[in-house]
Design a protein around this motif. Structure first.
Motif, PDB file in Angstrom:
ATOM      1  N   LEU A  27       0.764  -1.218  -0.147  1.00 43.63           N
ATOM      2  CA  LEU A  27       0.138  -0.098   0.063  1.00 43.63           C
ATOM      3  C   LEU A  27       0.958   1.362  -0.059  1.00 43.63           C
ATOM      4  O   LEU A  27       0.464   2.205  -0.522  1.00 43.63           O
ATOM      5  CB  LEU A  27      -0.853   0.002   1.146  1.00 43.63           C
ATOM      6  CG  LEU A  27      -2.136  -1.032   1.061  1.00 43.63           C
ATOM      7  CD1 LEU A  27      -2.839  -1.225   2.607  1.00 43.63           C
ATOM      8  CD2 LEU A  27      -3.257  -0.725   0.286  1.00 43.63           C
ATOM      9  N   VAL A  31       1.275   2.502  -4.843  1.00 45.54           N
ATOM     10  CA  VAL A  31       0.419   3.371  -5.220  1.00 45.54           C
ATOM     11  C   VAL A  31       1.010   4.688  -5.325  1.00 45.54           C
ATOM     12  O   VAL A  31       1.568   4.994  -4.306  1.00 45.54           O
ATOM     13  CB  VAL A  31      -1.013   3.695  -4.288  1.00 45.54           C
ATOM     14  CG1 VAL A  31      -1.816   4.714  -4.758  1.00 45.54           C
ATOM     15  CG2 VAL A  31      -1.886   2.274  -4.215  1.00 45.54           C
ATOM     16  N   PRO A  33       0.536   9.022  -6.649  1.00 46.76           N
ATOM     17  CA  PRO A  33       1.293   9.489  -5.547  1.00 46.76           C
ATOM     18  C   PRO A  33       0.766   8.698  -3.972  1.00 46.76           C
ATOM     19  O   PRO A  33      -0.132   8.155  -3.979  1.00 46.76           O
ATOM     20  CB  PRO A  33       0.845  10.940  -5.324  1.00 46.76           C
ATOM     21  CG  PRO A  33      -0.252  11.002  -6.114  1.00 46.76           C
ATOM     22  CD  PRO A  33      -0.203  10.027  -7.377  1.00 46.76           C
ATOM     23  N   PRO A  34       1.638   8.940  -3.006  1.00 38.52           N
ATOM     24  CA  PRO A  34       1.798   7.971  -1.742  1.00 38.52           C
ATOM     25  C   PRO A  34       0.061   8.368  -1.442  1.00 38.52           C
ATOM     26  O   PRO A  34      -0.300   9.429  -1.176  1.00 38.52           O
ATOM     27  CB  PRO A  34       2.631   8.484  -0.859  1.00 38.52           C
ATOM     28  CG  PRO A  34       3.712   9.119  -1.807  1.00 38.52           C
ATOM     29  CD  PRO A  34       3.010   9.568  -2.832  1.00 38.52           C
ATOM     30  N   ILE A  35      -0.463   7.312  -0.766  1.00 39.87           N
ATOM     31  CA  ILE A  35      -1.650   7.350  -0.030  1.00 39.87           C
ATOM     32  C   ILE A  35      -1.334   8.176   1.226  1.00 39.87           C
ATOM     33  O   ILE A  35      -0.505   7.897   2.190  1.00 39.87           O
ATOM     34  CB  ILE A  35      -2.132   6.114   0.254  1.00 39.87           C
ATOM     35  CG1 ILE A  35      -2.248   5.164  -0.765  1.00 39.87           C
ATOM     36  CG2 ILE A  35      -3.553   6.175   1.223  1.00 39.87           C
ATOM     37  CD1 ILE A  35      -2.708   3.487  -0.379  1.00 39.87           C
ATOM     38  N   PRO A  36      -2.071   9.033   1.584  1.00 43.49           N
ATOM     39  CA  PRO A  36      -1.998  10.080   2.594  1.00 43.49           C
ATOM     40  C   PRO A  36      -2.030   9.038   3.977  1.00 43.49           C
ATOM     41  O   PRO A  36      -2.789   7.878   4.173  1.00 43.49           O
ATOM     42  CB  PRO A  36      -3.254  10.740   2.788  1.00 43.49           C
ATOM     43  CG  PRO A  36      -3.965  11.029   1.341  1.00 43.49           C
ATOM     44  CD  PRO A  36      -3.392   9.668   0.674  1.00 43.49           C
ATOM     45  N   SER A  37      -1.478   9.637   5.097  1.00 43.50           N
ATOM     46  CA  SER A  37      -1.119   8.588   6.154  1.00 43.50           C
ATOM     47  C   SER A  37      -2.505   8.452   6.863  1.00 43.50           C
ATOM     48  O   SER A  37      -2.865   7.295   7.480  1.00 43.50           O
ATOM     49  CB  SER A  37      -0.136   9.472   7.225  1.00 43.50           C
ATOM     50  OG  SER A  37      -0.447  10.659   7.440  1.00 43.50           O
ATOM     51  N   SER A  38      -3.314   9.622   6.766  1.00 36.36           N
ATOM     52  CA  SER A  38      -4.663   9.033   7.388  1.00 36.36           C
ATOM     53  C   SER A  38      -5.230   7.951   6.831  1.00 36.36           C
ATOM     54  O   SER A  38      -6.033   7.087   7.343  1.00 36.36           O
ATOM     55  CB  SER A  38      -5.585  10.133   7.433  1.00 36.36           C
ATOM     56  OG  SER A  38      -6.036  10.682   6.224  1.00 36.36           O
ATOM     57  N   VAL A  39      -5.339   7.612   5.381  1.00 38.64           N
ATOM     58  CA  VAL A  39      -6.062   6.599   4.886  1.00 38.64           C
ATOM     59  C   VAL A  39      -5.271   5.458   4.996  1.00 38.64           C
ATOM     60  O   VAL A  39      -5.698   4.400   5.312  1.00 38.64           O
ATOM     61  CB  VAL A  39      -6.475   6.992   3.401  1.00 38.64           C
ATOM     62  CG1 VAL A  39      -7.075   6.033   2.641  1.00 38.64           C
ATOM     63  CG2 VAL A  39      -7.111   8.523   3.349  1.00 38.64           C
ATOM     64  N   MET A  42      -6.029   3.800   8.278  1.00 33.99           N
ATOM     65  CA  MET A  42      -7.231   3.264   8.465  1.00 33.99           C
ATOM     66  C   MET A  42      -7.077   1.876   7.513  1.00 33.99           C
ATOM     67  O   MET A  42      -7.557   0.785   8.031  1.00 33.99           O
ATOM     68  CB  MET A  42      -8.282   4.047   7.558  1.00 33.99           C
ATOM     69  CG  MET A  42      -9.570   3.516   7.802  1.00 33.99           C
ATOM     70  SD  MET A  42     -10.878   4.686   7.094  1.00 33.99           S
ATOM     71  CE  MET A  42     -10.473   4.662   5.463  1.00 33.99           C
ATOM     72  N   TYR A  43      -6.132   1.856   6.336  1.00 40.26           N
ATOM     73  CA  TYR A  43      -6.309   0.380   5.686  1.00 40.26           C
ATOM     74  C   TYR A  43      -5.324  -0.570   6.700  1.00 40.26           C
ATOM     75  O   TYR A  43      -5.968  -1.758   6.733  1.00 40.26           O
ATOM     76  CB  TYR A  43      -5.260   0.774   4.385  1.00 40.26           C
ATOM     77  CG  TYR A  43      -6.335   1.237   3.243  1.00 40.26           C
ATOM     78  CD1 TYR A  43      -7.731   1.553   3.596  1.00 40.26           C
ATOM     79  CD2 TYR A  43      -5.630   1.778   2.235  1.00 40.26           C
ATOM     80  CE1 TYR A  43      -8.424   2.086   2.275  1.00 40.26           C
ATOM     81  CE2 TYR A  43      -6.242   2.526   1.035  1.00 40.26           C
ATOM     82  CZ  TYR A  43      -7.773   2.773   1.111  1.00 40.26           C
ATOM     83  OH  TYR A  43      -8.568   3.362   0.253  1.00 40.26           O
ATOM     84  N   GLY A 109      -1.703  20.800   8.403  1.00 41.01           N
ATOM     85  CA  GLY A 109      -2.368  20.250   7.445  1.00 41.01           C
ATOM     86  C   GLY A 109      -3.392  20.301   6.964  1.00 41.01           C
ATOM     87  O   GLY A 109      -4.284  21.196   7.356  1.00 41.01           O
ATOM     88  N   GLN A 110      -3.740  19.797   5.535  1.00 39.19           N
ATOM     89  CA  GLN A 110      -5.030  20.091   4.756  1.00 39.19           C
ATOM     90  C   GLN A 110      -6.261  19.366   5.424  1.00 39.19           C
ATOM     91  O   GLN A 110      -5.897  18.041   5.249  1.00 39.19           O
ATOM     92  CB  GLN A 110      -4.674  19.602   3.633  1.00 39.19           C
ATOM     93  CG  GLN A 110      -5.666  20.123   2.306  1.00 39.19           C
ATOM     94  CD  GLN A 110      -5.646  21.608   2.377  1.00 39.19           C
ATOM     95  OE1 GLN A 110      -4.919  22.297   2.001  1.00 39.19           O
ATOM     96  NE2 GLN A 110      -7.081  22.235   2.235  1.00 39.19           N
ATOM     97  N   GLN A 111      -6.884  19.760   5.856  1.00 37.57           N
ATOM     98  CA  GLN A 111      -8.063  19.198   6.449  1.00 37.57           C
ATOM     99  C   GLN A 111      -9.112  18.654   5.046  1.00 37.57           C
ATOM    100  O   GLN A 111      -8.997  19.212   4.139  1.00 37.57           O
ATOM    101  CB  GLN A 111      -9.193  19.922   7.479  1.00 37.57           C
ATOM    102  CG  GLN A 111      -8.315  20.216   8.696  1.00 37.57           C
ATOM    103  CD  GLN A 111      -8.156  18.924   9.339  1.00 37.57           C
ATOM    104  OE1 GLN A 111      -8.893  18.018   9.551  1.00 37.57           O
ATOM    105  NE2 GLN A 111      -6.855  18.687   9.670  1.00 37.57           N
ATOM    106  N   ARG A 112      -9.922  17.531   5.286  1.00 36.05           N
ATOM    107  CA  ARG A 112     -10.468  17.262   4.363  1.00 36.05           C
ATOM    108  C   ARG A 112     -11.439  18.233   3.730  1.00 36.05           C
ATOM    109  O   ARG A 112     -12.144  18.968   4.618  1.00 36.05           O
ATOM    110  CB  ARG A 112     -11.247  15.869   4.953  1.00 36.05           C
ATOM    111  CG  ARG A 112     -12.203  15.356   3.717  1.00 36.05           C
ATOM    112  CD  ARG A 112     -12.697  13.893   4.335  1.00 36.05           C
ATOM    113  NE  ARG A 112     -13.572  13.408   3.388  1.00 36.05           N
ATOM    114  CZ  ARG A 112     -14.823  13.391   3.685  1.00 36.05           C
ATOM    115  NH1 ARG A 112     -15.306  13.535   4.602  1.00 36.05           N
ATOM    116  NH2 ARG A 112     -15.680  12.781   2.635  1.00 36.05           N
TER     117      ARG A 112
END
Lengths: 257, 558
Positions: A27, A31, A33-39, A42-43, A109-112
């Motif tokens: 993971l 993938v 660009p890298p998957i954000p650490s928040s997601v 969760m994975y 950080g950029q909030q959702r």
């Protein structure tokens, strides 16, 4: 007897660790660009839970999994490893706590981003426009008078390249000249996850009222979009909307029949 | 209690109009949280009270058909829980009414002006429900089985009608209808049958059954874990299995009912739709995805552990790995947000809040595909469990199995094809795809069940089911199932109610109180979680009471 399950050479606990590490590496690096650490976190939580469910869904396998842990914690001959674990583990937790608190100085950080919900109606230069039901007055021409429709699209194109291109880019991909001076960067209108999900009246509201017109809920908003009602008239806004869908080969959201 | 409720309901309009105050304060937590918690508790108990008769009557009917006394005893045991939960529901209902009248007099006055015609029928239905419930419980074994079963059916019909009346009040607040521009009543039936009324009715009936099954399962788990004899363990193991079965059967169609409700909310008002699915409340749908994932995982896990006590089920164990991998992948897709929380560096790499690859998993096409495949997977787990100790002996067994596999593969192919194709068509067409996707899954489940029924008619059994010999871990899965359901109901109930934002009745009666703001998601989830804890504290008390009533008399013991 070696720690095995189903005759395989590797102990169950090692198999679990390997699958977990493998899933992380897959993971993390496959993938781009890298998957954000928040997601990613969760994975990995799901992967960890699933692995534990798999291990514990069979009594024998679960016993095999626990055996080395229980031995490490209880067996007399494992006193030294236990001591090492008893020292290293709290230190590791302390380090993680420290690392979590000691962050580099960086912009927040950029909030959702959430989709702002439109108001039910807006006031456009003294005229009341119902955002729930308003339709593009030129849309019907696509079928009825294709030539007239193309003229309105052409006018919309003109509006776009005179006003919007600087941020939203030549190909509407959110990569205009000024785009990278902005955070967040402008919406990629060619992405099927943006304007294709929305009704034209929604776009009218966002273009007319811009960043200042975003709703109170979900604040603070980050939007550099000007309120274009100060520069464009109603027809120009509807025409540029026609162009946005036409250029990106997308269709506005509409209700089922 | 009933009299108090009746007087309160009928006198409500008069009480509400007294004085000119629009709002009154509730100490410490404030009026909104007080109403929120009490309403949620009333709803949770109400859901249980409505659900249990649905499956108690079904189980009683199965007992009548098969002549197996165990079914009858089980239905009776479920009903005993019901009588205790019923009074608790009524107490919370009365509290809710008291507090609404006291704290929100002006709003209640308006609601009374719309719905006063429904109050008397509601009270009469409530009386009818109470009488039929007590006759059903106390008439057990004393009335003729057919008469008793008919009273059970009547209890269910009245129970659902009670729910539908109350649903009219609450859905009117979200999607008002039957009124003029000034908010005055024009047609009471239109106000009742407002756009979200029927979707809520359907959603709540199905969800209540799932919730009731899971609570009954939790009751069995609680008793299994504290059982002292093998007989008790065997009984509660079986009861837990039935509870879980009921919960899963109702869980499978639930996402479709939820989708229907969401779609109607969106159709009623785009603003509410976007606030719900893309706006401030969309985060809660990520939490919902995790909880629903927990439900699916727990339900499957319970079945897999249950296979250990079925002689002959070992041959299906290798399949568990693949089912789990599929479930995990679907769960990851189901929970992937469309726009993501990311650090500045991460968003720069992604080129915004949308990930160029994972962003595709964040939209409804992917979600519908994932949930349909999760449902199919859970059904396969159930099918393998059911086949555990059976071997088909019919001549066409091989072709029957091939047909079943073909149906599963076909349904999965339809679901995946439409899911992928959904990216290439406009939204109105894509939304329509959810129907054939669901249709394929339902068709597969029904067709495979029918084939299975014939396939295993007169089958050979490889051994029995050793009831009571299930791992205790399975019982914790049942408890997790009940807690997840309760949490979900609280969470999604908040979304449905919170969508109105600063309106008591959307677009008609504005909330002008100090609480007219949307609380932060963290605060809201805390309130929901505390409510869930209070509910379970009451529930454990009811479980304990139920066991107490089973104990021998003190004198007989000594």
């Amino acid at each position: 007897m070696p720690d095995k399950q189903n005759g395989r050479g590797l102990p169950v606990i090692a198999q679990v660790a390997l699958v977990f590490a493998g899933a992380y590496l897959l993971l993390r690096f496959s993938v781009q660009p890298p998957i954000p650490s928040s997601v990613l976190g969760m994975y990995m939580f799901f992967v960890g839970v699933s692995l534990m469910l798999f291990v514990s869904s069979d009594d024998d396998r679960f016993a095999e999994f626990k055996r080395p842990l229980i031995q490490l914690l209880t067996a007399r001959e494992h006193k030294v490893p236990r001591l090492v674990l008893g020292t290293v583990f709290p230190l590791l937790v302390a380090y993680l706590g420290y690392a979590g608190a000691h962050t580099e100085i960086a912009p927040p950080g950029q909030q959702r981003t959430v989709h702002p919900a439109p108001p039910n109606e807006i006031d456009f230069k003294g005229k009341r426009i119902d955002v729930l039901t308003a339709e593009n007055p030129f849309r019907h021409l696509a079928e009825e008078e294709p030539e007239a429709f193309r003229e309105h699209v052409a006018r919309g194109k003109d509006v776009y390249y005179r006003n919007c291109v600087f941020c939203h880019g030549d190909n509407l991909e959110g990569d205009g000249l000024y785009a990278h001076g902005l955070s967040p960067i402008p919406a990629n209108l060619a992405d099927p996850g943006t304007i294709a999900q929305l009704q034209e009246s929604y776009l009218f509201w966002r273009i007319a009222k811009g960043g200042p017109g975003l709703p109170v809920e979900g604040t603070p908003w980050d939007s550099a979009m000007p309120a274009w009602e100060k520069f464009l008239d109603e027809d120009e806004i509807w025409e540029v909307i026609l162009f946005l869908y036409d250029f990106t080969d997308q269709h506005p959201r509409s209700w089922e029949e | 209690m009933l009299l108090v409720a009746a007087v309160l309901v009928l006198a409500g309009p008069a009480l509400a109009q007294e004085g000119g105050e629009a709002y009154r304060d509730f100490p410490i937590v404030g009026s909104r949280v007080a109403i929120w918690v009490i309403a949620q508790l009333h709803l949770l108990f109400g859901a249980f009270v409505l659900a249990v008769p649905l499956f108690a009557v079904t189980i009683e009917y199965m007992g009548m058909r098969t002549g197996d006394q165990r079914y009858d005893d089980l239905a009776h045991e479920f009903t005993r829980l019901l009588t205790m939960a019923f009074s608790t529901t009524a107490i919370f209902g009365a509290m809710l009414l008291f507090m609404l009248l006291g704290l929100y007099p002006k709003f209640m006055s308006y609601l009374s002006s719309i719905f006063s015609a429904t109050f008397l029928p509601y009270v009469l239905l409530f009386f009818g429900e109470t009488f039929s419930l007590y006759i059903y419980y106390y008439g057990w074994g004393k009335l003729s089985p057919r008469v008793h079963l008919s009273i059970g059916v009547l209890l269910n019909v009245i129970g659902i009608l009670v729910m539908m009346v109350a649903n009219a009040w609450v859905t009117f607040m979200t999607s008002p209808a039957g009124i003029d521009d000034s908010g005055a009543l024009v047609n009471v039936w239109d106000a009742i049958a407002n756009p979200t009324w029927m979707p809520i009715n359907i959603h709540r009936v199905i969800a209540n059954v799932a919730f009731g099954g899971s609570i009954a399962g939790a009751y069995a788990a609680f008793n299994f874990l504290t059982a002292k004899t093998d007989e008790e363990r065997a009984h509660y193991d079986w009861m837990g299995y039935i509870g879980n079965f009921v919960a899963i059967v109702a869980l499978l169609p639930l996402p479709f009912a939820g989708y229907y409700l969401g779609r109607e909310i969106y159709a009623f008002n785009q603003q509410m739709g976007i606030t719900m699915m893309g706006g401030v409340f969309s985060w809660l749908f990520i939490v919902q995805a995790v909880l629903i994932g927990a439900l699916f995982l727990a339900a499957n896990y319970y079945l897999w552990l249950g296979m250990a006590r079925i002689e002959g089920a070992e041959r299906f164990r290798p399949a568990i790995k693949y089912l789990l991998i599929l479930l995990t992948i679907c769960l990851m897709i189901w929970a992937t947000p469309h726009s993501m929380v990311a650090s500045l560096e991460e968003s720069r790499k992604m080129g915004g809040a949308h990930h160029p690859v994972l962003g595709f998993l964040g939209v409804m096409s992917a979600k519908n595909t994932a949930v349909n495949l999760m449902i199919l997977t859970t059904y396969i787990s159930f099918l393998l469990y059911r086949r555990g100790n059976r071997i088909a002996t019919v001549a066409w067994a091989r072709s029957g199995n091939i047909a079943q596999v073909a149906i599963f593969v076909g349904a999965a192919a339809v679901v995946i094809f439409l899911g992928v194709y959904g990216y290439y068509v406009e939204a109105s067409v894509r939304i329509g795809f959810s129907v054939p996707q669901v249709g394929a899954v339902l068709f597969a489940m029904i067709a495979v069940t029918v084939i299975d029924a014939f396939l295993f008619k007169d089958c050979r059994e490889t051994g029995g089911i050793r009831w009571g010999e299930i791992s205790p871990r399975s019982q914790y899965a049942l408890l997790l199932l009940a807690i997840s359901f309760t949490w979900l109901m609280g969470l999604m109930g908040y979304v449905r109610s919170g969508l109105r934002q600063h309106w008591h009745v959307y677009g008609v009666v504005r909330d002008t109180s100090a609480d007219a703001f949307t609380p932060t998601l963290g605060y809201a989830t805390m309130v929901v979680s505390v409510t869930v804890l209070i509910f379970f504290a009451f529930l454990v008390f009811i479980f304990w009471l139920s066991r107490l009533s089973q104990k021998q008399a003190y004198r007989a013991q000594s």
